[in-house]
Scaffold this active site. Sequence first.
Site, PDB file in Angstrom:
ATOM      1  CB  SER A 101      42.700  46.187  51.539  1.00  0.00           C
ATOM      2  OG  SER A 101      41.434  46.101  52.140  1.00  0.00           O
ATOM      3  CG  ASP A 151      38.551  38.741  50.931  1.00  0.00           C
ATOM      4  OD1 ASP A 151      37.996  39.076  51.986  1.00  0.00           O
ATOM      5  OD2 ASP A 151      39.387  39.449  50.350  1.00  0.00           O
ATOM      6  CG  HIS A 182      40.869  41.148  52.868  1.00  0.00           C
ATOM      7  ND1 HIS A 182      40.370  41.467  51.618  1.00  0.00           N
ATOM      8  CD2 HIS A 182      41.336  42.313  53.399  1.00  0.00           C
ATOM      9  CE1 HIS A 182      40.525  42.763  51.410  1.00  0.00           C
ATOM     10  NE2 HIS A 182      41.115  43.305  52.459  1.00  0.00           N
TER      11      HIS A 182
END
Length: 203
Positions: A101, A151, A182
């Site tokens: 991320s 996501d 995610h």
Amino acid sequence: MKHFFHKSKETNEVFVLLHGTGGRETDLLPVAGRIDPALSVLGIRGDVGENGQYRYFKRQPDGSMDEESLKEKTKPLLDFLFEAAITHQFEQKEIHLIGYSNGANMAVSLLLHKPEFFRSAMLLHPSHPLKSFDTAELNDLDIFITAGAKDQLVLPGEAVQLKKHLRHLGARVSLHMTDYGHELRNSEFTQAAKWWSENIKTV
């Protein structure tokens, strides 16, 4: 920078771990162990605070990416890696990035700004930062990207566009898409380990 280092007795190669928002320098240690437990591991904690959570660069007030902050924070992290390589005795092209991320986006910036310092990267649920950065030469880099088809934080199309961008710059890029969001899934680690074994691992 807050970090930890575990020295391998088997190889000089090293995983550099870059956590997601709210994470710590040890978060991705189990991932590195799944991929290849033989490598040294350097975990680095982001030094940008956001509501008590650690990140590697700032976000805009609306939550979108602050690319100026990303570029600004890239140089001190590269400087830290250069110093760490001297301190812990590993070389350029012995570094393999694993980022998730926010950490994956920082990993992309590191690759684009200093590609000769890295051998490979595993980018877990990245966005597509620095879209206009078109001057890096990534010809010797192997990159593995994962994304979630559902996501809602990072649209899966971002990973697809990032793959095209990095391939355009010469990298060898593989993309694994999950049916989830995610969050990290076990299948990503399985596929990453398979990719590592087929493309990177030499011992």
